[in-house]
Write an enzyme that holds these catalytic residues in place. Structure first.
Site, mmCIF file in Angstrom:
data_model
loop_
_atom_site.group_PDB
_atom_site.id
_atom_site.type_symbol
_atom_site.label_atom_id
_atom_site.label_comp_id
_atom_site.label_asym_id
_atom_site.label_seq_id
_atom_site.Cartn_x
_atom_site.Cartn_y
_atom_site.Cartn_z
ATOM 1 N N PRO A 9 0.791 -1.229 0.000
ATOM 2 C CG PRO A 9 -0.090 -1.069 2.146
ATOM 3 C CD PRO A 9 0.547 -2.043 1.198
ATOM 4 C CG ASN A 10 -0.263 4.279 1.257
ATOM 5 O OD1 ASN A 10 -1.251 4.778 0.737
ATOM 6 N ND2 ASN A 10 -0.302 3.716 2.457
ATOM 7 N NE ARG A 17 3.920 6.694 1.594
ATOM 8 C CZ ARG A 17 4.225 5.496 2.035
ATOM 9 N NH1 ARG A 17 4.723 4.597 1.225
ATOM 10 N NH2 ARG A 17 4.023 5.197 3.287
ATOM 11 C CE1 TYR A 22 9.059 4.963 2.807
ATOM 12 C CE2 TYR A 22 7.446 6.740 2.902
ATOM 13 C CZ TYR A 22 7.991 5.586 3.430
ATOM 14 O OH TYR A 22 7.460 5.029 4.566
ATOM 15 C CG ASN A 71 8.424 -2.110 0.505
ATOM 16 O OD1 ASN A 71 7.866 -2.229 1.593
ATOM 17 N ND2 ASN A 71 9.039 -1.002 0.134
ATOM 18 C CB ALA A 74 1.389 0.223 6.206
ATOM 19 C CD GLU A 95 10.628 -7.770 5.780
ATOM 20 O OE1 GLU A 95 10.852 -8.902 6.286
ATOM 21 O OE2 GLU A 95 10.227 -6.795 6.430
ATOM 22 C CG HIS A 97 11.137 -2.455 4.602
ATOM 23 N ND1 HIS A 97 9.773 -2.358 4.486
ATOM 24 C CD2 HIS A 97 11.382 -3.632 5.219
ATOM 25 C CE1 HIS A 97 9.220 -3.429 5.028
ATOM 26 N NE2 HIS A 97 10.166 -4.230 5.477
ATOM 27 N NE ARG A 104 10.148 5.960 8.615
ATOM 28 C CZ ARG A 104 9.228 5.766 7.663
ATOM 29 N NH1 ARG A 104 9.410 4.807 6.758
ATOM 30 N NH2 ARG A 104 8.152 6.522 7.625
HETATM 31 C C1 DQA Z 1 8.300 1.004 3.937
HETATM 32 C C2 DQA Z 1 8.366 1.229 5.458
HETATM 33 C C3 DQA Z 1 7.001 1.032 6.080
HETATM 34 O O1 DQA Z 1 7.076 1.240 7.475
HETATM 35 C C4 DQA Z 1 6.012 2.031 5.502
HETATM 36 O O2 DQA Z 1 4.722 1.797 6.018
HETATM 37 C C5 DQA Z 1 6.008 2.043 4.027
HETATM 38 C C6 DQA Z 1 7.261 1.877 3.291
HETATM 39 C C7 DQA Z 1 9.655 1.302 3.263
HETATM 40 O O3 DQA Z 1 9.819 0.849 2.143
HETATM 41 O O4 DQA Z 1 10.508 1.987 3.828
HETATM 42 O O5 DQA Z 1 4.971 2.306 3.402
HETATM 43 O O6 DQA Z 1 8.003 -0.347 3.715
#
Ligand code: DQA
Length: 138
Positions: A9-10, A17, A22, A71, A74, A95, A97, A104
């Protein structure tokens, strides 16, 4: 080699964003550059904001592809379902990120995916995905 990138998501809003966290690059563009860099690979990309669709994709490719790079954004911190999907398949999963989630908020320190993946790459910006692709090549 068939590799599937799955974004949660997102992450469709990358480039727009929270650029301070990011970066300002759009993922579709970045994906094209990855495909150009790794021409010999069969690289696929899927993004969804919906948890069940992410699980469907994991199940769809998880017995056939050579690797999955995920990835879950959230959902990483909340989804028993995505963790269970990863432990149910035979394809190895990395995995990733973009940010260093350990630097964080504390709720981002917990991952329901990590116990079931072969490795984790985080904090290198979009380069985290390229590092994951290279890990599968080695
Ligand atoms: C994320 C880190 C997550 O905590 C966050 O909710 C994201 C992006 C990252 O790629 O740094 O949406 O996965």
């Amino acid at each position: 080699m068939k590799l599937q990138i799955i974004n949660g998501p997102n992450l469709n809003l990358l480039g727009t964003r929270e650029k301070n966290i990011y970066g300002n690059q759009d993922f579709n563009r970045y994906f094209k550059s990855l495909q150009l860099k790794h021409k010999d690979l069969d690289l696929h990309y899927f993004q969804s904001n919906i948890e069940g669709e992410l699980i469907d994709k994991i199940q769809e490719v998880g017995f056939d592809f050579d690797g999955i790079i995920i990835n879950a954004a959230a959902y990483t911190h909340t989804s028993v379902g995505i963790g269970d999907a990863i432990r149910s398949i035979t394809t190895p999963v990395i995995e990733v990120h973009i940010s260093n989630t350990y630097s964080r908020e504390e709720f981002r320190h917990k991952s329901f995916l990590s116990p079931h993946v072969v490795g984790i790459i985080l904090g290198f910006g979009l380069k985290s995905y390229d590092l994951a692709v290279s890990s599968f090549l080695n």
